[in-house]
Design an enzyme around this catalytic site. Structure first.
Site, PDB file in Angstrom:
ATOM      1  N   GLU A   1      -2.144  -8.977   3.794  1.00 35.63           N
ATOM      2  CA  GLU A   1      -2.247  -9.451   5.181  1.00 35.63           C
ATOM      3  C   GLU A   1      -3.686  -9.607   5.649  1.00 35.63           C
ATOM      4  O   GLU A   1      -3.935 -10.258   6.646  1.00 35.63           O
ATOM      5  CB  GLU A   1      -1.481  -8.505   6.122  1.00 35.63           C
ATOM      6  CG  GLU A   1      -2.069  -7.110   6.321  1.00 35.63           C
ATOM      7  CD  GLU A   1      -1.733  -6.121   5.203  1.00 35.63           C
ATOM      8  OE1 GLU A   1      -1.336  -6.569   4.110  1.00 35.63           O
ATOM      9  OE2 GLU A   1      -1.903  -4.910   5.423  1.00 35.63           O
TER      10      GLU A   1
ATOM     11  N   HIS B   1      -3.773  -5.190   0.179  1.00 33.46           N
ATOM     12  CA  HIS B   1      -3.288  -5.635   1.494  1.00 33.46           C
ATOM     13  C   HIS B   1      -3.272  -7.159   1.579  1.00 33.46           C
ATOM     14  O   HIS B   1      -4.295  -7.761   1.932  1.00 33.46           O
ATOM     15  CB  HIS B   1      -4.182  -5.066   2.604  1.00 33.46           C
ATOM     16  CG  HIS B   1      -3.965  -3.611   2.830  1.00 33.46           C
ATOM     17  ND1 HIS B   1      -3.027  -3.122   3.706  1.00 33.46           N
ATOM     18  CD2 HIS B   1      -4.543  -2.535   2.252  1.00 33.46           C
ATOM     19  CE1 HIS B   1      -3.037  -1.806   3.681  1.00 33.46           C
ATOM     20  NE2 HIS B   1      -3.951  -1.420   2.800  1.00 33.46           N
TER      21      HIS B   1
ATOM     22  N   CYS C   1       0.836  -1.209   0.000  1.00 30.17           N
ATOM     23  CA  CYS C   1       0.000   0.000   0.000  1.00 30.17           C
ATOM     24  C   CYS C   1       0.874   1.265   0.000  1.00 30.17           C
ATOM     25  O   CYS C   1       1.551   1.530  -0.970  1.00 30.17           O
ATOM     26  CB  CYS C   1      -0.976  -0.053   1.181  1.00 30.17           C
ATOM     27  SG  CYS C   1      -2.288   1.152   0.982  1.00 30.17           S
TER      28      CYS C   1
END
Ligand code: XMP
Length: 537
Positions: free
Chosen positions: A170, A168, A79
């Site tokens: 994660e 993202h 990001c």
């Protein structure tokens, strides 16, 4: 030497989550402020740049010179991390117009790229950014786009190991996000994936022995998972040279003081229980401000603990069950304090003791895995977190012994019922429960687990500043409501209210109103964090 990935934190809400994901890949990682790279540390094998609340153009934006890192380690920018690298290496970042938020699907330009090995076409990812990259630096190549984002993923020229992804990986909604992180950490950085509870225990025990030698160590126990695992680990490392102190401030759960003391004794731990409840109740008389309550309890606790610790004249060390998120939160670069509840830095200076924090690198779920590896009983390992000031922050207004007793009784009914109520899970939900090591039984592919073990944290709150009218038999009542709180969470930083089954809530409400004198109404708290917090005070 324990290999490690460094995550440079530019202030994103999901930085800790990146860390957790890396650890789930059995790889050690450290989260450091964006400008604190550990130059010269030979154990570093790769670097991740996190997201950020800032735009690269903001005056306050976090900026760092990457020249001593680039070319030395593989780098992955996530990001803001991706935008920042694009920006400093000659690309272009611009406001996206509308914030790009939510699910998107990847269209690959280079599907054979090392970072995306094993990815499916249209793989779903999660976007959350206000700026977007509109041009990547000269020579950099685009790997994947989404419908709205042209440069969803890029790599530097000539296959240099430097990547940027604007989504993202994660977060859970990036379906193959863990695969991307695995490709980076294992295939690209060369992690040997040797970070495991068993290795952690071996290494930590030898570190403790080296550090502490023949000295005596004192540990403050709270009954919670962290301090209990810390005690068992230290007991294994130094045995009789450990003395644990468990202070009862009078606001623990029903029977908790005796139950927990008993548990520790059964584990062979040298523990002293101190009943100091009288002092705490006296000092709290008439105090209703939440922060003042916390301060008084904190101060009294240190006083009682110190007085007890001084009796152990040969002690040279104070052990604490501090875990990694406590320390990362205390480094929080936006620096706002919502509640003064973290015990970090709580070492009483005048005691002149060294600090020993054997769990300081672990996330909560890792602490539980270590506890299991150490053979601790499941009820100690799966215990919900409980605030240091105990029921004092779950009783609105001032504290009295009577109010504590009422709340203890209501809470006891609630928690016991959560333990007794079993839920059947199948498919994805069942797999998640098994993977997390939650105690459960399996039957024909169905997993049965208690409601208690599905929840991060639950408790009752006595709304003692509120009274309402009710009717019991023929009698009018004018008493207090109790609010029930149950949340799901992974780390207490954010939390959702748990969707408890209606039949469960009906029974608990009935039991509490019928059995607990002083309560005539039960409510359920349906607020998530943020904007609410988990505790009411
Ligand atoms: P909040 O209420 O801030 O709580 O959402 C987040 C987590 O921290 C626990 N908590 C405390 N723990 N001392 C502690 O040791 C405290 O004063 C305290 N206040 C909140 C809370 O139970 C939740 O797990």
């Amino acid at each position: 030497m324990q290999q490690k990935i460094i995550i440079l934190d530019f202030g994103s809400q999901t930085t800790q989550l990146i860390g957790r994901r890396i650890r789930e890949l059995d790889t050690f990682c450290e989260i450091l402020p964006y400008n604190k790279f550990p130059f010269g540390d030979p154990s570093v094998i790769g670097v991740i740049l996190s997201g950020s609340p800032y735009s690269v153009y903001d005056k306050e934006a976090f900026k760092v010179d990457l020249s001593a890192i680039r070319g030395k380690y593989p780098i992955l920018g996530i990001c803001y991390g991706a935008q920042y690298m694009s920006h400093i290496y000659g690309g272009k970042v611009e406001p996206a117009g509308l914030r790009e938020y939510g699910r998107a699907n990847l269209n690959f330009i280079d599907k054979s790229n090392l970072l995306f090995q094993g990815f499916e076409d249209n793989s779903q990812v999660w976007m959350s950014h206000g700026d977007t990259i509109t041009a990547i630096p000269d020579g950099f190549k685009v790997i994947a786009s989404t419908q709205k984002v042209k440069y969803a993923a890029y790599q530097a020229q000539s296959n240099e190991p430097l990547w940027g992804v604007q989504f993202h990986p994660e977060v859970f909604h990036s379906i193959q996000g863990t695969l991307l992180l695995k490709n980076f950490v294992v295939n690209i950085c060369g992690s040997k994936q040797d970070w495991s509870p068993a290795n952690f225990i071996d290494q930590t025990i030898s570190q403790i022995r080296n550090e502490v030698k023949e000295d005596h160590v004192i540990l403050g126990l709270s009954g919670g998972v962290d301090s209990s695992v810390c005690a068992v680990l230290l007991n294994k490392a130094i045995g009789k040279n450990l003395t644990c102190i468990f202070v009862d401030h009078g606001m623990l759960r029903k029977n908790e003081f005796s139950d927990v003391l008993n548990d520790y004794k059964c584990l062979g731990i040298n523990v002293i229980g101190v009943d100091a409840s009288e002092k705490f109740f006296q000092d709290l008389t008439g105090i209703s401000d939440p922060e003042q309550k916390r301060k008084i309890i904190g101060r009294d606790f240190v006083e009682v603990f110190n007085a007890e610790a001084k009796k152990i004249t040969n002690a040279k060390w104070l052990a604490q069950g501090t875990i990694y998120p406590d320390r990362i939160e205390s480094l929080n670069i936006t620096g706002k304090v919502i509640k003064s509840h973290h015990n970090v830095g709580g070492l009483p200076k005048e005691m002149n003791l060294n600090l020993c924090e054997p769990l300081k690198w672990l996330f909560k779920d890792e602490v539980r895995r270590v506890g299991r590896q150490l053979g601790m009983p499941e009820h100690l390992i799966t215990r919900h977190p409980f605030p240091g000031p105990g029921l004092a922050v779950r009783i609105l207004g001032d504290i009295t012994r009577d109010k504590v007793r009422i709340l203890q009784d209501a809470d006891d009914i609630y928690i016991k019922s959560l333990r007794e109520y079993k839920v059947k899970l199948t498919g994805e939900e069942a797999r998640n429960v098994l993977a997390a090591g939650v105690p459960s039984t399996m039957n024909n592919g169905e997993v049965e687990v208690s409601l208690y073990d599905q929840i991060w944290q639950a408790g009752a709150i006595l709304l003692s500043t509120v009274r309402s009218v009710g009717v019991m038999g023929d009698e009018r009542t004018y008493e207090h409501p109790v609010a029930l709180r149950a949340v799901t969470s992974r780390d207490a930083m954010t939390a959702d209210w748990a969707h408890l089954p209606y039949d469960f809530m009906a029974k608990v409400s009935n039991d509490i109103i019928n059995k607990v004198k002083g309560v005539n109404r039960v409510c359920y708290d349906i607020s998530s964090k943020p904007p609410a917090t988990i505790e009411w005070e």
